[in-house]
Scaffold this motif. Structure first.
Motif, mmCIF file in Angstrom:
data_model
loop_
_atom_site.group_PDB
_atom_site.id
_atom_site.type_symbol
_atom_site.label_atom_id
_atom_site.label_comp_id
_atom_site.label_asym_id
_atom_site.label_seq_id
_atom_site.Cartn_x
_atom_site.Cartn_y
_atom_site.Cartn_z
ATOM 1 N N LEU A 237 -0.801 2.778 -0.900
ATOM 2 C CA LEU A 237 -1.485 2.117 0.214
ATOM 3 C C LEU A 237 -1.254 0.618 0.094
ATOM 4 O O LEU A 237 -1.509 0.022 -0.962
ATOM 5 N N VAL A 238 -0.763 -0.001 1.168
ATOM 6 C CA VAL A 238 -0.555 -1.452 1.141
ATOM 7 C C VAL A 238 -1.596 -2.199 1.965
ATOM 8 O O VAL A 238 -1.776 -3.407 1.799
ATOM 9 N N GLU A 239 -2.290 -1.461 2.859
ATOM 10 C CA GLU A 239 -3.346 -2.093 3.643
ATOM 11 C C GLU A 239 -4.255 -1.026 4.226
ATOM 12 O O GLU A 239 -3.810 0.088 4.528
ATOM 13 N N VAL A 306 5.309 -8.899 -10.518
ATOM 14 C CA VAL A 306 3.967 -8.326 -10.642
ATOM 15 C C VAL A 306 3.641 -7.491 -9.407
ATOM 16 O O VAL A 306 3.773 -7.966 -8.273
ATOM 17 N N GLU A 307 3.201 -6.266 -9.641
ATOM 18 C CA GLU A 307 2.804 -5.413 -8.524
ATOM 19 C C GLU A 307 1.386 -5.773 -8.082
ATOM 20 O O GLU A 307 0.463 -5.778 -8.894
ATOM 21 N N PRO A 308 1.185 -6.078 -6.798
ATOM 22 C CA PRO A 308 -0.153 -6.467 -6.332
ATOM 23 C C PRO A 308 -1.083 -5.268 -6.235
ATOM 24 O O PRO A 308 -0.654 -4.146 -5.945
ATOM 25 N N ASN A 309 -2.353 -5.508 -6.485
ATOM 26 C CA ASN A 309 -3.368 -4.469 -6.338
ATOM 27 C C ASN A 309 -3.996 -4.553 -4.952
ATOM 28 O O ASN A 309 -3.993 -5.609 -4.312
ATOM 29 N N LEU A 310 -4.553 -3.432 -4.512
ATOM 30 C CA LEU A 310 -5.248 -3.396 -3.225
ATOM 31 C C LEU A 310 -6.594 -4.094 -3.388
ATOM 32 O O LEU A 310 -7.450 -3.637 -4.145
ATOM 33 N N LYS A 311 -6.767 -5.224 -2.693
ATOM 34 C CA LYS A 311 -7.988 -6.015 -2.841
ATOM 35 C C LYS A 311 -8.613 -6.285 -1.484
ATOM 36 O O LYS A 311 -7.919 -6.427 -0.477
ATOM 37 N N VAL A 319 -5.884 -5.332 1.326
ATOM 38 C CA VAL A 319 -4.440 -5.521 1.382
ATOM 39 C C VAL A 319 -3.904 -5.693 -0.034
ATOM 40 O O VAL A 319 -4.559 -6.272 -0.895
ATOM 41 N N ALA A 320 -2.698 -5.147 -0.264
ATOM 42 C CA ALA A 320 -2.017 -5.297 -1.550
ATOM 43 C C ALA A 320 -0.850 -6.241 -1.342
ATOM 44 O O ALA A 320 0.266 -5.814 -1.020
ATOM 45 N N CYS A 321 -1.106 -7.543 -1.470
ATOM 46 C CA CYS A 321 -0.068 -8.542 -1.209
ATOM 47 C C CYS A 321 -0.427 -9.843 -1.923
ATOM 48 O O CYS A 321 -1.575 -10.305 -1.855
ATOM 49 N N HIS A 322 0.574 -10.452 -2.594
ATOM 50 C CA HIS A 322 0.331 -11.700 -3.320
ATOM 51 C C HIS A 322 0.081 -12.880 -2.382
ATOM 52 O O HIS A 322 -0.411 -13.918 -2.834
ATOM 53 N N LEU A 323 0.385 -12.734 -1.103
ATOM 54 C CA LEU A 323 0.126 -13.825 -0.153
ATOM 55 C C LEU A 323 -1.362 -14.103 -0.010
ATOM 56 O O LEU A 323 -1.748 -15.187 0.443
ATOM 57 N N TYR A 324 -2.199 -13.144 -0.402
ATOM 58 C CA TYR A 324 -3.649 -13.279 -0.216
ATOM 59 C C TYR A 324 -4.371 -13.370 -1.554
ATOM 60 O O TYR A 324 -5.549 -13.073 -1.652
ATOM 61 N N GLU A 325 -3.647 -13.803 -2.576
ATOM 62 C CA GLU A 325 -4.252 -13.916 -3.904
ATOM 63 C C GLU A 325 -4.315 -15.365 -4.379
ATOM 64 O O GLU A 325 -4.331 -15.645 -5.566
#
Length: 327
Positions: A237-239, A306-311, A319-325
């Motif tokens: 799941l990415v979002e 690094v694999e992003p986690n669903l946050k 969303v699982a994306c480093h743009l929002y971390e």
């Protein structure tokens, strides 16, 4: 968040299929990671839509929930309880509570059985109802899905595609399930019939308090029927989030590209289409870091490592994306 607030929950669910070689002593030298750590929550009485490209793991996830496949890792919770910890009798009750309507009504119905036999089969297996009671219930079910009870004596080939899918819905309703998994329920039907089946499913949900897990690649169908949506890419799941909010403001670059390919909400409205480079990587050889980064139009250096986690990023959207971390 209390898991017992949800009818169905999966926790870090995984399904790996071995890739073997050799004729007699077959050995696995790689694994197809069809479902790779999916956690989702399905609220009672609502519809959770699952979208993504072909091969992203949607149908494998459905088979895991239906217990047609055994999970490699992870848990499935139904009404807050782990089904892997249940007894044989409780598993049987779970199977009664979770039914499915499959994509192709031409192949999901036995052509050698009459409609009465097809719809009554789950009743025969799971209840002690007599012949007269079964016949009466089949007639009621056919009427409920918009077919004449007199059609019970006919064979599937004597019906149109939309009518066959109504028979499949009647069969799914036969033992009063709580959850119905809809695996591409209208994709094999003519466009003129799709709206009728979707309206039928919504009416039944409202009348019977059903919960749906809707799997589809048609974004218009998912938006029309779903309360919440999850977007899958290469087994993950990415979002996920509220249907309307996710359509208006998709966050993940893959979700943005996916939704940009859909028809605009209003005829003539301008909609910029995002074209992704390359092809979906193999589920046997998943890229390091974020599995979407080889196709992402705006990757960051961290995405390759690094694999992003669903946050959660606010208001229930995840969303699982480093743009929002952060920076």
């Amino acid at each position: 968040m209390m898991l017992n607030e949800f009818l169905l929950a999966t926790q870090d669910l995984k399904k790996y299929f071995p890739v073997t070689r050799g004729v007699f002593l077959k050995k696995a030298f790689a694994w197809v990671k069809a479902v790779d750590g999916v956690s989702l929550l399905v609220r009672k009485g609502l519809t959770y839509g699952l979208v993504g490209e072909s091969g992203c793991g949607k149908t494998t996830l459905a088979k895991l929930i239906l217990l047609l496949e055994e999970a490699t890792e992870g848990r499935i919770l139904f009404q807050g309880k782990d089904i892997s910890q249940k007894s044989h009798h409780q598993i049987k009750e779970y199977r009664r509570s979770v039914q499915a309507v499959f994509q192709d009504p031409y192949s999901s119905l036995n052509p050698r059985m009459r409609v009465e036999e097809i719809v009554a089969e789950p009743i025969q297996i799971n209840t002690r109802a007599g012949k007269l009671e079964q016949r009466e219930k089949v007639g009621n079910l056919l009427h409920k899905v918009g077919l004449s009870p007199r059609s019970a004596s006919l064979y599937p080939h004597e019906f149109s595609g939309g009518q066959r899918q109504r028979i499949a819905v009647a069969r799914a309703l036969a033992i009063n399930p709580s959850l119905i998994i809809l695996d591409e329920p209208v994709s094999a039907l003519d466009v003129s019939v799709r709206a009728q089946i979707m309206n039928l499913l919504r009416d039944l949900q409202e009348e019977l308090g059903l919960t749906y897990l809707l799997i589809a690649h048609d974004l218009a169908v998912v938006k029309n029927m779903s309360t919440e949506i999850g977007v899958m890419y290469l087994g993950k799941l990415v979002e996920s989030g509220n249907s309307n909010k996710l359509y208006l403001h998709p966050l993940h670059p893959y979700t943005q590209a996916l939704f940009s390919a859909a028809l605009p909400a209003e005829p003539g409205a301008y909609q910029k289409q995002i074209i992704l480079a390359g092809e979906v990587p193999s589920a046997v050889n998943i890229p390091r870091g974020c599995r979407f980064h080889p196709r992402c139009p705006i990757p960051k250096p961290v995405c390759t490592e690094v694999e992003p986690n669903l946050k959660e990023v606010g208001d229930g959207q995840q969303v699982a994306c480093h743009l929002y971390e952060g920076p």
